[in-house]
Design an enzyme around this catalytic site. Structure first.
Site, mmCIF file in Angstrom:
data_model
loop_
_atom_site.group_PDB
_atom_site.id
_atom_site.type_symbol
_atom_site.label_atom_id
_atom_site.label_comp_id
_atom_site.label_asym_id
_atom_site.label_seq_id
_atom_site.Cartn_x
_atom_site.Cartn_y
_atom_site.Cartn_z
ATOM 1 N N ASN A 35 21.799 7.428 81.907
ATOM 2 C CA ASN A 35 22.546 6.974 81.790
ATOM 3 C C ASN A 35 23.168 5.663 81.709
ATOM 4 O O ASN A 35 24.950 5.646 81.780
ATOM 5 C CB ASN A 35 23.460 7.862 82.578
ATOM 6 C CG ASN A 35 23.835 9.184 82.543
ATOM 7 O OD1 ASN A 35 23.933 10.536 83.113
ATOM 8 N ND2 ASN A 35 23.755 9.659 81.508
ATOM 9 N N ASN A 64 31.882 16.165 80.748
ATOM 10 C CA ASN A 64 33.109 15.713 81.244
ATOM 11 C C ASN A 64 33.479 14.772 79.854
ATOM 12 O O ASN A 64 34.811 15.059 78.956
ATOM 13 C CB ASN A 64 32.878 14.861 82.249
ATOM 14 C CG ASN A 64 32.157 15.456 83.144
ATOM 15 O OD1 ASN A 64 31.969 16.470 83.566
ATOM 16 N ND2 ASN A 64 31.445 14.547 84.423
ATOM 17 N N ASP A 66 26.928 18.659 82.749
ATOM 18 C CA ASP A 66 27.165 18.077 81.643
ATOM 19 C C ASP A 66 28.535 18.830 80.609
ATOM 20 O O ASP A 66 28.808 19.609 80.535
ATOM 21 C CB ASP A 66 26.292 18.688 80.874
ATOM 22 C CG ASP A 66 25.662 17.170 79.327
ATOM 23 O OD1 ASP A 66 26.542 16.283 79.441
ATOM 24 O OD2 ASP A 66 25.001 18.031 79.154
HETATM 25 C C1 IPE Z 1 22.629 14.483 82.068
HETATM 26 O O1 IPE Z 1 23.127 14.614 80.859
HETATM 27 C C2 IPE Z 1 22.578 13.500 82.963
HETATM 28 C C3 IPE Z 1 23.478 14.051 83.732
HETATM 29 C C4 IPE Z 1 24.020 15.112 83.662
HETATM 30 C C5 IPE Z 1 23.811 13.524 85.366
HETATM 31 P P1 IPE Z 1 24.250 13.648 80.124
HETATM 32 O O2 IPE Z 1 24.711 13.878 79.471
HETATM 33 O O3 IPE Z 1 22.877 12.100 80.094
HETATM 34 O O4 IPE Z 1 21.449 14.262 78.862
HETATM 35 P P2 IPE Z 1 22.131 14.438 77.634
HETATM 36 O O5 IPE Z 1 22.033 12.923 76.468
HETATM 37 O O6 IPE Z 1 22.767 14.718 77.027
HETATM 38 O O7 IPE Z 1 20.294 14.478 77.300
HETATM 39 C C1 IPE Z 2 28.084 14.595 82.452
HETATM 40 O O1 IPE Z 2 29.003 14.252 81.052
HETATM 41 C C2 IPE Z 2 27.891 13.927 83.384
HETATM 42 C C3 IPE Z 2 27.054 12.599 83.135
HETATM 43 C C4 IPE Z 2 26.452 12.482 82.183
HETATM 44 C C5 IPE Z 2 27.567 11.626 84.575
HETATM 45 P P1 IPE Z 2 28.872 13.650 79.767
HETATM 46 O O2 IPE Z 2 29.270 12.384 80.641
HETATM 47 O O3 IPE Z 2 27.625 13.579 79.560
HETATM 48 O O4 IPE Z 2 29.344 14.762 79.051
HETATM 49 P P2 IPE Z 2 29.048 14.580 77.721
HETATM 50 O O5 IPE Z 2 27.531 15.939 77.074
HETATM 51 O O6 IPE Z 2 29.767 12.859 76.590
HETATM 52 O O7 IPE Z 2 30.053 15.812 77.008
HETATM 53 MG MG MG Z 3 26.354 14.667 78.571
#
Ligand code: IPE
Ligand code: IPE
Ligand code: MG
Length: 236
Positions: A64, A18, A16
């Site tokens: 997602n 990115n 998490d």
């Molecule tokens: C969890 O991260 C899912 C993945 C890392 C693929 P999210 O960014 O989707 O989770 P929430 O929404 O912060 O709980």
């Molecule tokens: C995790 O990074 C990757 C996926 C959920 C695909 P995020 O895209 O959730 O990154 P943040 O949480 O918005 O920083």
């Molecule tokens: Mg995230």
């Protein structure tokens, strides 16, 4: 110091942060996902070197899809690039690719590329690399419960036969040990629908690093922290 004799058999990762990594640099979110793929490559290598038997990464959740279509299709495009580029090396390192989740709902080119990686590596005996894609643990449990209910309804199983082992066997993770260690990056401290059944007795390590910044050193440190924990499983 890492104790190489006590490497966890199964490590699961919620990759998490990115988006925040990209935002900090004024870059589009997809640049963050691209950097995230590069981080994943290094962690897969490190885990395999250390002798981890199962590495499970949460790459795309059932929730997602709520993100804009551009981000979603961009993530799958990057995933195809990763798989196509890394397949030969994964195979060379004897890594076996496995997918958790309903990945058939991904775009056809992503499904094709994933299936090629499954087919190519199916006989490998090294680390199993489980990629959770269109994965959600509640749906996974429902799907398992439905499969068990169908077996009972058709007389292939007694209701009494539905025990913890049968439930475990009905999940995407059938046949795998439960994760010893679950790591989540980016400072968030929640499971977000990841491995709810399987993580009943997992140790959790939360890192403040955003996923693209989480390198092999951070991975080693998380394992060290895990090695310092006393796991009692309810005993004394
Ligand atoms: C969890 O991260 C899912 C993945 C890392 C693929 P999210 O960014 O989707 O989770 P929430 O929404 O912060 O709980
Ligand atoms: C995790 O990074 C990757 C996926 C959920 C695909 P995020 O895209 O959730 O990154 P943040 O949480 O918005 O920083
Ligand atoms: Mg995230």
């Amino acid at each position: 110091m890492l104790d190489f004799a006590r490497i966890p058999a199964h490590v699961a990762l919620v990759m998490d942060g990115n988006g925040r990594w990209a935002a900090k640099r004024g870059l589009p979110r997809l640049s963050g996902h691209n950097a995230g793929m590069a981080a994943m490559k290094k962690i897969v290598e490190r885990a395999s070197q250390l002798g981890v038997r199962h590495l499970t990464v949460y790459a795309f959740s059932t929730e997602n899809w709520k993100r804009g279509g551009d981000e979603v299709s961009g993530i799958f495009r990057l995933l195809i690039l990763y798989v196509d580029r890394e397949l030969a090396e994964l195979h060379g390192n004897n890594v076996k690719v496995h997918i958790l989740g309903d990945y058939g709902k991904l775009p056809p080119d992503a499904v094709a590329s994933l299936e090629k990686s499954l087919e190519t590596t199916k006989g490998n005996t090294g680390m199993q690399f489980n990629i959770a894609l269109n994965y959600g643990s509640r749906l996974e449990i429902l799907r398992g419960a439905r499969a068990l209910a169908e077996k009972v309804a058709s007389g292939r199983m007694d209701a009494d036969g539905i025990d913890e082992a049968a439930m475990s066997d009905s999940l995407y993770t059938a046949g795998m040990p439960d994760p010893d260690l679950v790591i989540r990056t980016s400072g968030e401290r929640r499971l977000s629908n990841f491995l709810l059944w399987q993580s009943a007795y997992s140790e959790f390590v939360f890192s403040d690093a955003l996923w693209p910044d989480f390198g092999p050193d951070e991975f080693d440190r998380a394992i060290e922290e895990y090695q310092g924990r006393a796991r009692r499983f309810g005993g004394r």
